[in-house]
Design a protein around this motif. Structure first.
Motif, mmCIF file in Angstrom:
data_model
loop_
_atom_site.group_PDB
_atom_site.id
_atom_site.type_symbol
_atom_site.label_atom_id
_atom_site.label_comp_id
_atom_site.label_asym_id
_atom_site.label_seq_id
_atom_site.Cartn_x
_atom_site.Cartn_y
_atom_site.Cartn_z
ATOM 1 N N TYR A 31 60.946 -5.875 6.317
ATOM 2 C CA TYR A 31 59.916 -5.459 7.278
ATOM 3 C C TYR A 31 60.584 -4.722 8.430
ATOM 4 C CZ TYR A 31 56.302 -5.486 10.802
ATOM 5 O OH TYR A 31 55.394 -5.103 11.754
ATOM 6 N N VAL A 59 49.112 -3.409 4.672
ATOM 7 C CA VAL A 59 50.023 -4.515 4.960
ATOM 8 C C VAL A 59 49.309 -5.514 5.866
ATOM 9 C CG1 VAL A 59 52.226 -5.177 5.997
ATOM 10 C CG2 VAL A 59 52.041 -3.029 4.726
ATOM 11 N N ASP A 61 49.422 -9.494 7.722
ATOM 12 C CA ASP A 61 50.342 -10.520 8.210
ATOM 13 C C ASP A 61 49.773 -11.882 7.843
ATOM 14 O OD1 ASP A 61 52.087 -12.200 9.578
ATOM 15 O OD2 ASP A 61 52.370 -10.743 11.179
ATOM 16 N N ASN A 73 59.440 -11.745 14.466
ATOM 17 C CA ASN A 73 60.051 -11.009 13.367
ATOM 18 C C ASN A 73 61.562 -11.070 13.512
ATOM 19 O OD1 ASN A 73 57.594 -10.208 12.243
ATOM 20 N ND2 ASN A 73 57.448 -8.452 13.598
ATOM 21 N N THR A 77 62.507 -11.098 7.989
ATOM 22 C CA THR A 77 61.079 -10.869 7.794
ATOM 23 C C THR A 77 60.910 -9.831 6.689
ATOM 24 O OG1 THR A 77 60.647 -11.382 10.116
ATOM 25 C CG2 THR A 77 58.920 -10.199 8.926
ATOM 26 N N SER A 78 60.021 -10.127 5.750
ATOM 27 C CA SER A 78 59.867 -9.283 4.557
ATOM 28 C C SER A 78 58.412 -8.970 4.276
ATOM 29 C CB SER A 78 60.450 -9.990 3.336
ATOM 30 O OG SER A 78 61.819 -10.258 3.520
ATOM 31 N N ILE A 79 58.212 -7.912 3.504
ATOM 32 C CA ILE A 79 56.895 -7.572 2.973
ATOM 33 C C ILE A 79 56.951 -7.822 1.470
ATOM 34 C CG2 ILE A 79 55.165 -5.779 2.598
ATOM 35 C CD1 ILE A 79 56.361 -4.291 5.022
ATOM 36 N N VAL A 95 53.213 -9.841 4.886
ATOM 37 C CA VAL A 95 54.395 -10.087 5.710
ATOM 38 C C VAL A 95 54.632 -11.595 5.791
ATOM 39 C CG1 VAL A 95 55.374 -9.895 8.034
ATOM 40 C CG2 VAL A 95 54.133 -7.986 7.036
#
Length: 153
Positions: A31, A59, A61, A73, A77-79, A95
């Motif tokens: 992210y 996207v 959260d 974050n 932190t990743s998507i 996220v």
């Protein structure tokens, strides 16, 4: 014939561990705020959109949707880009604080979800798994999508 086990991907939101079907995952991306383009007049849990291989992917959260408080974050932190219906047009990014692991669990080890959070999302969870002294809550992705859509995004 249904399999005797599920392959799950686990991740952290706050100090809780969640998971969902790893077969729904298309990509895991770092992210970076500059890579997410804001979209005006959207709800607070919609961070924006990203361009993934020529496809526009919204996207969200999950920390906001699940009412996880006091998060920040970090470089972890990743998507997680998922496609619950196995179609490019149904992809969306989630996220999470950080992706933990992919693991298999026997169907007989999945306990039914017998609780709800403050949003009344009792159907959000497919069940709970106890793995190495940790409780992992299994998220029903289709229900989360329905919750997002019902909030008039």
């Amino acid at each position: 014939m249904e399999s005797d086990f599920k392959t799950l991907i686990s991740f952290n939101l706050g100090n809780q561990i969640f998971a969902f079907d790893s077969l729904k995952v298309r990509n895991i991306l770092p992210y970076e705020e500059g890579n997410v383009t804001k979209v005006p007049n959207t709800k607070d849990f919609i961070l924006g959109v990203i361009n993934l291989h020529g496809n526009i992917v919204p996207v969200t959260d999950l920390r906001v949707i699940m009412q996880i408080e006091n998060w920040t974050n970090t470089r972890d932190t990743s998507i997680i880009v998922v496609s619950p219906e196995d179609k490019l047009e149904s992809q969306f990014g989630i996220v999470v604080d950080f992706v933990k692991e992919v693991f298999e669990v026997g169907n007989d080890k999945i306990m039914p979800a017998a609780f709800q959070n403050g949003m009344g999302l009792i159907d959000t969870f497919e069940g709970t798994v106890q793995e190495k002294d940790e409780f992992i809550h299994m998220i029903d992705l289709m229900h989360v999508i329905n919750q997002i859509e019902s909030k008039n995004v």
